[in-house]
Design a protein around this motif. Structure first.
Motif, PDB file in Angstrom:
ATOM      1  N   ASP A 116       0.828  -1.206   0.000  1.00  0.00           N
ATOM      2  CA  ASP A 116       0.000   0.000   0.000  1.00  0.00           C
ATOM      3  C   ASP A 116       0.869   1.265   0.000  1.00  0.00           C
ATOM      4  O   ASP A 116       0.546   2.248  -0.675  1.00  0.00           O
ATOM      5  CB  ASP A 116      -0.936   0.012   1.205  1.00  0.00           C
ATOM      6  CG  ASP A 116      -2.048  -1.011   1.079  1.00  0.00           C
ATOM      7  OD1 ASP A 116      -2.331  -1.450  -0.057  1.00  0.00           O
ATOM      8  OD2 ASP A 116      -2.645  -1.371   2.124  1.00  0.00           O
ATOM      9  N   THR A 117       1.971   1.245   0.738  1.00  0.00           N
ATOM     10  CA  THR A 117       2.889   2.380   0.760  1.00  0.00           C
ATOM     11  C   THR A 117       3.505   2.600  -0.618  1.00  0.00           C
ATOM     12  O   THR A 117       3.614   3.737  -1.089  1.00  0.00           O
ATOM     13  CB  THR A 117       4.003   2.152   1.798  1.00  0.00           C
ATOM     14  OG1 THR A 117       3.398   1.934   3.078  1.00  0.00           O
ATOM     15  CG2 THR A 117       4.938   3.340   1.875  1.00  0.00           C
ATOM     16  N   LEU A 118       3.881   1.512  -1.290  1.00  0.00           N
ATOM     17  CA  LEU A 118       4.450   1.629  -2.633  1.00  0.00           C
ATOM     18  C   LEU A 118       3.406   2.121  -3.632  1.00  0.00           C
ATOM     19  O   LEU A 118       3.719   2.900  -4.535  1.00  0.00           O
ATOM     20  CB  LEU A 118       5.033   0.288  -3.084  1.00  0.00           C
ATOM     21  CG  LEU A 118       6.333  -0.112  -2.384  1.00  0.00           C
ATOM     22  CD1 LEU A 118       6.701  -1.544  -2.730  1.00  0.00           C
ATOM     23  CD2 LEU A 118       7.455   0.835  -2.750  1.00  0.00           C
ATOM     24  N   VAL A 119       2.149   1.711  -3.478  1.00  0.00           N
ATOM     25  CA  VAL A 119       1.074   2.206  -4.346  1.00  0.00           C
ATOM     26  C   VAL A 119       0.926   3.711  -4.176  1.00  0.00           C
ATOM     27  O   VAL A 119       0.791   4.450  -5.162  1.00  0.00           O
ATOM     28  CB  VAL A 119      -0.259   1.481  -4.040  1.00  0.00           C
ATOM     29  CG1 VAL A 119      -1.436   2.198  -4.676  1.00  0.00           C
ATOM     30  CG2 VAL A 119      -0.201   0.043  -4.521  1.00  0.00           C
ATOM     31  N   GLN A 120       0.965   4.193  -2.937  1.00  0.00           N
ATOM     32  CA  GLN A 120       0.868   5.631  -2.683  1.00  0.00           C
ATOM     33  C   GLN A 120       2.047   6.380  -3.311  1.00  0.00           C
ATOM     34  O   GLN A 120       1.875   7.458  -3.882  1.00  0.00           O
ATOM     35  CB  GLN A 120       0.818   5.901  -1.179  1.00  0.00           C
ATOM     36  CG  GLN A 120      -0.459   5.451  -0.523  1.00  0.00           C
ATOM     37  CD  GLN A 120      -0.401   5.582   0.990  1.00  0.00           C
ATOM     38  OE1 GLN A 120       0.619   5.980   1.550  1.00  0.00           O
ATOM     39  NE2 GLN A 120      -1.495   5.241   1.651  1.00  0.00           N
ATOM     40  N   ALA A 121       3.254   5.801  -3.210  1.00  0.00           N
ATOM     41  CA  ALA A 121       4.442   6.449  -3.774  1.00  0.00           C
ATOM     42  C   ALA A 121       4.355   6.515  -5.303  1.00  0.00           C
ATOM     43  O   ALA A 121       4.697   7.534  -5.906  1.00  0.00           O
ATOM     44  CB  ALA A 121       5.698   5.696  -3.349  1.00  0.00           C
ATOM     45  N   VAL A 122       3.884   5.433  -5.927  1.00  0.00           N
ATOM     46  CA  VAL A 122       3.759   5.428  -7.389  1.00  0.00           C
ATOM     47  C   VAL A 122       2.697   6.411  -7.829  1.00  0.00           C
ATOM     48  O   VAL A 122       2.884   7.173  -8.785  1.00  0.00           O
ATOM     49  CB  VAL A 122       3.444   4.001  -7.901  1.00  0.00           C
ATOM     50  CG1 VAL A 122       3.048   4.019  -9.362  1.00  0.00           C
ATOM     51  CG2 VAL A 122       4.638   3.091  -7.691  1.00  0.00           C
ATOM     52  N   THR A 123       1.559   6.441  -7.146  1.00  0.00           N
ATOM     53  CA  THR A 123       0.470   7.346  -7.487  1.00  0.00           C
ATOM     54  C   THR A 123       0.896   8.802  -7.342  1.00  0.00           C
ATOM     55  O   THR A 123       0.510   9.652  -8.149  1.00  0.00           O
ATOM     56  CB  THR A 123      -0.761   7.057  -6.607  1.00  0.00           C
ATOM     57  OG1 THR A 123      -1.105   5.671  -6.741  1.00  0.00           O
ATOM     58  CG2 THR A 123      -1.936   7.902  -7.016  1.00  0.00           C
ATOM     59  N   ALA A 124       1.712   9.094  -6.331  1.00  0.00           N
ATOM     60  CA  ALA A 124       2.186  10.459  -6.107  1.00  0.00           C
ATOM     61  C   ALA A 124       3.298  10.853  -7.072  1.00  0.00           C
ATOM     62  O   ALA A 124       3.688  12.020  -7.127  1.00  0.00           O
ATOM     63  CB  ALA A 124       2.675  10.613  -4.670  1.00  0.00           C
ATOM     64  N   GLY A 125       3.835   9.894  -7.826  1.00  0.00           N
ATOM     65  CA  GLY A 125       4.880  10.206  -8.792  1.00  0.00           C
ATOM     66  C   GLY A 125       6.285  10.166  -8.226  1.00  0.00           C
ATOM     67  O   GLY A 125       7.227  10.613  -8.875  1.00  0.00           O
TER      68      GLY A 125
END
Length: 149
Positions: A116-125
């Protein structure tokens, strides 16, 4: 006067609704969600499979069939007993931060939070530069061979 003379022709390029970075992020986020499903399946003691469409030759004809496939896991149990996670894009491990490619998770129960943390990082660019660097390793499409009759 020809048929084409009745048409109003304009020189306009079609605008894409999603940018190249947006498509790249969507692919990575979809893969991370698939990994999260695989973790849930492993915690429940079952195998996770996905359906893929492939062309196969049957009776001399190319036929589209659906097959189940088990995706490759991005996580494994390390030598010290802790679980490790390595994100991949274009068949190449992604450098997450400071040249490091692997996240030490600890237990399998903690892995969904890391994903979930990696998903947030990818989504934020935050990982756009690393993902773009991996695109250089992306294999080029070869032209399809002519079908022999």
């Amino acid at each position: 006067m020809g048929a084409l003379d009745t048409l109003k022709l304009v020189n306009v390029a079609r605008k894409r609704e999603v940018s190249a970075e947006g498509r790249m992020r969507e692919k990575v986020v979809a893969s991370l969600h698939q990994q999260a499903e695989m973790v849930r399946a492993e915690l429940e003691g079952r195998q996770h499979t996905v359906m893929v469409r492939r062309y196969e030759e049957q009776d001399g004809q190319r036929v589209l069939v659906q097959r189940s496939k088990q995706p490759r896991k991005w996580f494994w149990k390390g030598v010290n007993g802790a679980y490790l996670f390595q994100m991949s894009y274009c068949n190449t491990p992604v450098v997450i931060a400071n040249g490091q490619k692997v996240v030490e998770v600890g237990t399998l129960d903690a892995l969904p939070a890391v994903i979930d943390t990696l998903v947030q990082a990818v989504t934020a660019g935050e990982l756009d530069a690393a993902l773009k660097a991996n695109q250089k390793n992306k294999p080029t499409k070869k032209p399809r061979a002519a079908v022999k009759k």
